[in-house]
Design an enzyme around this catalytic site. Structure first.
Site, PDB file in Angstrom:
ATOM      1  N   ASP A  19     -30.999  36.254  47.917  1.00 29.39           N
ATOM      2  CA  ASP A  19     -29.953  37.238  47.588  1.00 29.39           C
ATOM      3  C   ASP A  19     -28.571  36.574  47.594  1.00 29.39           C
ATOM      4  O   ASP A  19     -28.328  35.636  48.365  1.00 29.39           O
ATOM      5  CB  ASP A  19     -30.001  38.372  48.633  1.00 29.39           C
ATOM      6  CG  ASP A  19     -29.244  39.600  48.161  1.00 29.39           C
ATOM      7  OD1 ASP A  19     -28.881  39.686  46.970  1.00 29.39           O
ATOM      8  OD2 ASP A  19     -29.008  40.486  49.003  1.00 29.39           O
ATOM      9  N   HIS A  36     -26.886  33.519  38.723  1.00 30.17           N
ATOM     10  CA  HIS A  36     -28.346  33.407  38.583  1.00 30.17           C
ATOM     11  C   HIS A  36     -28.743  31.992  38.160  1.00 30.17           C
ATOM     12  O   HIS A  36     -29.758  31.465  38.621  1.00 30.17           O
ATOM     13  CB  HIS A  36     -28.869  34.447  37.595  1.00 30.17           C
ATOM     14  CG  HIS A  36     -28.716  35.863  38.097  1.00 30.17           C
ATOM     15  ND1 HIS A  36     -29.105  36.247  39.362  1.00 30.17           N
ATOM     16  CD2 HIS A  36     -28.190  36.979  37.516  1.00 30.17           C
ATOM     17  CE1 HIS A  36     -28.845  37.534  39.537  1.00 30.17           C
ATOM     18  NE2 HIS A  36     -28.279  38.000  38.435  1.00 30.17           N
ATOM     19  N   LEU A 130     -48.628  22.807  47.568  1.00 29.30           N
ATOM     20  CA  LEU A 130     -47.915  24.045  47.910  1.00 29.30           C
ATOM     21  C   LEU A 130     -48.451  25.240  47.112  1.00 29.30           C
ATOM     22  O   LEU A 130     -48.592  25.173  45.896  1.00 29.30           O
ATOM     23  CB  LEU A 130     -46.417  23.865  47.603  1.00 29.30           C
ATOM     24  CG  LEU A 130     -45.538  25.084  47.874  1.00 29.30           C
ATOM     25  CD1 LEU A 130     -45.320  25.292  49.369  1.00 29.30           C
ATOM     26  CD2 LEU A 130     -44.182  24.954  47.173  1.00 29.30           C
TER      27      LEU A 130
HETATM   28  C1  FPP Z   1     -30.407  38.413  43.908  1.00 31.43           C
HETATM   29  O1  FPP Z   1     -29.027  38.161  43.813  1.00 31.43           O
HETATM   30  C2  FPP Z   1     -31.147  37.623  42.914  1.00 31.43           C
HETATM   31  C3  FPP Z   1     -31.960  38.144  41.942  1.00 31.43           C
HETATM   32  C4  FPP Z   1     -32.207  39.581  41.733  1.00 31.43           C
HETATM   33  C5  FPP Z   1     -32.643  37.260  40.999  1.00 31.43           C
HETATM   34  C6  FPP Z   1     -33.318  36.077  41.611  1.00 31.43           C
HETATM   35  C7  FPP Z   1     -33.385  35.009  40.623  1.00 31.43           C
HETATM   36  C8  FPP Z   1     -33.117  33.702  40.873  1.00 31.43           C
HETATM   37  C9  FPP Z   1     -32.814  33.154  42.194  1.00 31.43           C
HETATM   38  C10 FPP Z   1     -33.088  32.728  39.795  1.00 31.43           C
HETATM   39  C11 FPP Z   1     -34.382  32.346  39.163  1.00 31.43           C
HETATM   40  C12 FPP Z   1     -35.600  32.269  39.971  1.00 31.43           C
HETATM   41  C13 FPP Z   1     -36.808  31.953  39.459  1.00 31.43           C
HETATM   42  C14 FPP Z   1     -38.020  32.008  40.313  1.00 31.43           C
HETATM   43  C15 FPP Z   1     -36.967  31.528  38.054  1.00 31.43           C
HETATM   44  P1  FPP Z   1     -28.088  39.365  43.434  1.00 31.43           P
HETATM   45  O2  FPP Z   1     -27.887  39.354  41.966  1.00 31.43           O
HETATM   46  O3  FPP Z   1     -28.645  40.643  43.975  1.00 31.43           O
HETATM   47  O4  FPP Z   1     -26.781  38.992  44.178  1.00 31.43           O
HETATM   48  P2  FPP Z   1     -25.676  39.980  44.780  1.00 31.43           P
HETATM   49  O5  FPP Z   1     -26.341  40.724  45.905  1.00 31.43           O
HETATM   50  O6  FPP Z   1     -24.615  39.058  45.249  1.00 31.43           O
HETATM   51  O7  FPP Z   1     -25.246  40.864  43.652  1.00 31.43           O
END
Ligand code: FPP
Length: 248
Positions: A19, A36, A130
């Site tokens: 997150d 992202h 893994l």
């Molecule tokens: C949460 O941060 C993140 C996500 C909902 C997306 C997770 C994706 C990645 C880490 C990148 C790609 C991963 C793979 C496996 C290809 P948020 O957007 O909720 O952040 P915020 O809380 O600061 O808004």
């Protein structure tokens, strides 16, 4: 820590909520998509770090069943990123003997994306390193309901007596039933919530929360989480004295 800088007890299975991508980008005056992208680079680095740290299984929450509620543009962007990640990373993961799988309700994804997921799983199916599980369109409640439905169907067909529905049998029908439950859960980004992640599996998992935003998470902080885990006494409902006797 040992001389080789390995924590004394390494968790076999680590589950992570990645997150903080959006906030990481906002703090830099950038679009959330940059967060992202940066988060993706961290994901890649942490998978490699887990291999180095001899963790056997890693489960990552990439997209929750609630994430569809985000602006359409951001959802589209995340889908593009997943597609790109699958195309660019699978060969390297395969080389590193990683076995990949996806958990969650896939029917909501495009056919192209579903095909890439299936290809990644097929290609890496015989790997012995893994165990990497990526939760996509996943929800812990969905997982439990799915298991209940499968068992209810057997009761309906007459092949299962409701009295034979035990914890162990139920556990066989939730995702990741072939793996041990996560020993360590990590959530970055400052929130202290499970957010409908592996609800069934996290019953006895040690929980580590950090304010670090996912793009800033590093192997060094992973090691801090491992050290935290190593210092925990896992009692599974027993007393501390009982556990000490068992471990003596
Ligand atoms: C949460 O941060 C993140 C996500 C909902 C997306 C997770 C994706 C990645 C880490 C990148 C790609 C991963 C793979 C496996 C290809 P948020 O957007 O909720 O952040 P915020 O809380 O600061 O808004």
């Amino acid at each position: 820590m040992t001389e080789t800088d390995q924590p004394v007890r390494v968790p076999a299975h680590v589950a992570i909520i990645m997150d903080g991508n959006g906030r990481w980008a906002s703090h830099r005056g950038k679009h959330r998509s940059a967060g992202h992208q940066a988060g993706f680079k961290t994901t890649r680095a942490i998978v490699e770090a887990c291999i180095r740290q001899r963790i056997k299984a890693l489960t990552l929450f990439a997209f929750s069943s609630e994430n569809w509620a985000r602006p359409q543009q951001e959802v589209g962007l995340l889908m593009d990123l997943f597609m790109h990640a699958l195309k660019s990373e699978v060969a390297k993961l395969h080389e590193n003997n990683v076995r990949m799988r996806f958990i969650g309700e896939r029917s909501a994804f495009s056919e192209k994306l579903r095909k890439q997921m299936a290809l990644a799983e097929e290609k890496t199916a015989d790997n012995t390193g893994l165990e990497l599980a990526i939760a996509v369109n996943y929800g812990g409640r969905w997982d439990i309901v799915n298991a209940a439905k499968a068992l209810a169907q057997q009761v309906h067909e007459g092949s299962l007596d409701p009295d034979d529905i035990t914890l162990d049998r139920f556990a066989g029908y939730v995702s990741l039933s072939d793996l041990s439950d996560p020993d360590l859960f990590i959530r970055t980004g400052g929130e202290k919530r499970i957010s409908n992640y592996l609800l069934w599996h996290l019953a006895y998992t040690e929980l580590y929360f950090t304010d670090t935003l996912w793009p800033d998470f590093s192997e060094a902080e992973l090691c801090e989480a491992l050290a935290f885990f190593s210092g925990r006494q896992r009692r599974f409902g027993m007393t501390g004295d009982q556990v000490e006797k068992i471990n003596a």
